[in-house]
Design an enzyme around this catalytic site. Structure first.
Site, PDB file in Angstrom:
ATOM      1  N   CYS A 131      26.020  78.626  88.403  1.00 53.83           N
ATOM      2  CA  CYS A 131      26.892  79.349  87.463  1.00 53.83           C
ATOM      3  C   CYS A 131      28.151  79.917  88.128  1.00 53.83           C
ATOM      4  CB  CYS A 131      26.122  80.453  86.743  1.00 53.83           C
ATOM      5  SG  CYS A 131      25.331  81.675  87.800  1.00 53.83           S
ATOM      6  N   ASP A 153      30.853  81.695  79.104  1.00 55.70           N
ATOM      7  CA  ASP A 153      29.521  81.636  79.706  1.00 55.70           C
ATOM      8  C   ASP A 153      29.206  80.215  80.181  1.00 55.70           C
ATOM      9  OD1 ASP A 153      26.848  81.864  80.366  1.00 55.70           O
ATOM     10  OD2 ASP A 153      26.291  82.983  78.562  1.00 55.70           O
ATOM     11  N   HIS A 157      26.288  79.122  81.288  1.00 50.69           N
ATOM     12  CA  HIS A 157      24.847  78.915  81.390  1.00 50.69           C
ATOM     13  C   HIS A 157      24.266  77.904  80.410  1.00 50.69           C
ATOM     14  CE1 HIS A 157      25.361  82.820  83.469  1.00 50.69           C
ATOM     15  NE2 HIS A 157      24.401  82.350  84.228  1.00 50.69           N
TER      16      HIS A 157
END
Length: 448
Positions: free
Chosen positions: A113, A347, A349
């Protein structure tokens, strides 16, 4: 035999992590993000207002048409914000990509990440370099036809509509722009080429200039391998090496500078800016090298010192800012803006399928996020890397000037920081340090 069994275990583990992360994060992507109409929204130096200006005395008793124009202003601002956000390049976990050399990994799910957030920040710098800050993707508001391997069309429609519905306003009327002329068509075509080229530089294959495979290879010098967790400072140095060693001519027109001990040395940056660029010229740059400045900092001890929230807001408000590699503990995010006491982020993820960028007209939809997310400043991890883009010496001087103003505003607000480095009397004499007395372990300075 033993190695084959180990590889199979790693593959099964990778598949499990991919499935788990999609279950864990897909609902976050589909959930609505609510924005206030009473406060401005800052996105990488641009300010958006979702509330019309207060009416004047003369317009208080206005007609229905006055109210209609006010509604159009609000909706227009919402649409412009959505278009701007969805045009930023979104780089997430991927699966089923070519195996990373020296490992059995075919996915970075669960550990990549911070590398992805670093890629997003660098991608924004490259967008400024080749396309300019005002560029937006022509399909930013048309995210229905997404790749079904990574998104379903119905989920995409929900994601796109989530921001609209959060404002509880009617859909804006469709605009019918005049047909573009030849010059405009040529410019649009060139922008499309640059857009795809930037995305291809971050492809998930060994040949990509700044792809995960390349970053992991460069990370070996820092003692990192595939499957390890990478911090924001380590990623900054890996990105510098990747750009420095890139062979694409257009990447040779830019360099990455990483602050030393959180100090930016003016002479080093100016020296880099005055070097001749080797790549072809574009409309957005001159014949000198541009510089992306990365500043790893720590804004507190175990938690971010609340006194630095205004500093972060000030940084994200600057037109030269390309975002922050940050996040909350154990989760990296790419911070691109804020509203009130919440950070706006992208994000990484969500695990998506590998896209082969060598194909003509490869799908771009999975590289753009239609739905912004918000997080309280109080959850921000103190370790982060701040990024700026400077096209010229004049740009760098403006960045220095804005940092100086930010320092003064913090002082006037009574922020309990020592904003002056012990090695220099003032910013104008060569240094501006941000060293807190309440847990800041490193300084952020510009030194001559």
């Amino acid at each position: 035999m033993e190695n084959n069994e180990r590889d199979e275990v790693e593959k099964l583990k990778s598949m499990f992590l991919s499935a788990w992360h999609n279950v864990q994060y897909s609902w976050i992507l589909k959930s609505k993000t609510y924005f206030s109409r009473n406060s401005p929204v800052l996105l990488l130096g641009k300010c958006y207002h979702f509330k019309a200006e207060e009416p004047s005395v003369e317009s208080v008793a206005g007609s229905c048409s006055d109210k209609a124009s006010e509604s159009e202003l609000i909706i227009g601002s919402v649409v412009e914000f959505r278009r701007d956000f969805a045009s930023r390049i979104w780089l997430t976990y991927r699966e089923q990509f070519p195996q990373i050399q020296g490992s059995s990994f075919t996915s970075d799910c669960g550990w990549g990440c911070t590398l992805r957030t670093g890629q997003m920040l660098l991608a924004q710098g490259l967008v400024l370099h080749l396309l300019g800050r005002d560029w937006t993707w022509s399909d930013a508001l048309k995210m229905d036809g997404l790749d079904t391997e990574s998104w379903t069309a119905s989920a995409a429609r929900k994601l796109v509509s989530s921001l609209e519905s959060s404002f509880q306003g009617p859909k804006p009327p469709e605009s019918h722009a005049p047909a573009p002329g030849r010059a405009e068509e040529a410019s649009t075509g060139l922008n499309c080429v640059h857009h795809r080229k930037i995305v291809s530089w971050f492809a998930d294959c060994p040949a990509a200039q700044i792809g995960v495979h390349r970053l992991i290879e460069l990370g070996h010098a820092s003692g990192k391998s595939a499957g390890d967790w990478y911090g924001p400072a380590v990623v900054a140095h890996i990105l510098r090496k990747a750009v420095k060693e890139a062979t694409d001519p257009e990447l040779q027109g830019i360099t990455v500078y990483v602050a030393q001990d959180c100090t930016v040395y003016r002479a080093d940056v100016i020296d880099s800016l005055q070097k001749p660029a080797q790549g072809p010229e574009t409309e957005t740059r001159v014949d000198r090298k541009a510089v992306i400045i990365l500043i790893p900092v720590r804004l507190g001890g175990e938690k971010t010192n609340p006194e630095y929230f205004d500093f972060v807001k000030g940084i994200l408000s600057l037109e030269y800012c390309i975002g922050i590699i940050g996040g909350k503990p154990k989760q990296a995010y790419y911070f691109v803006g804020f509203q009130d006491d919440s950070l706006i982020y992208m994000d990484p993820h969500y695990c998506q399928s590998f896209v082969d960028v060598s194909m003509n007209g490869f799908p771009l939809e999975s590289f753009h996020c239609p739905s912004p997310k918000k997080m309280s400043f109080t959850k921000m991890d103190p370790s982060c890397t701040i990024g700026f883009y400077s096209r010229s010496v004049q740009d760098f001087e403006k960045i220095s000037e804005e940092i100086s103003k930010l320092r003064l505003s913090c002082e006037e607000a009574g922020t309990p920081h020592s904003l002056q480095d012990d090695r220099a009397a003032s910013f104008n004499r060569g240094s501006c340090s941000l060293r807190g007395r309440l847990g800041l372990q490193r300084s952020f300075a510009v030194a001559g």
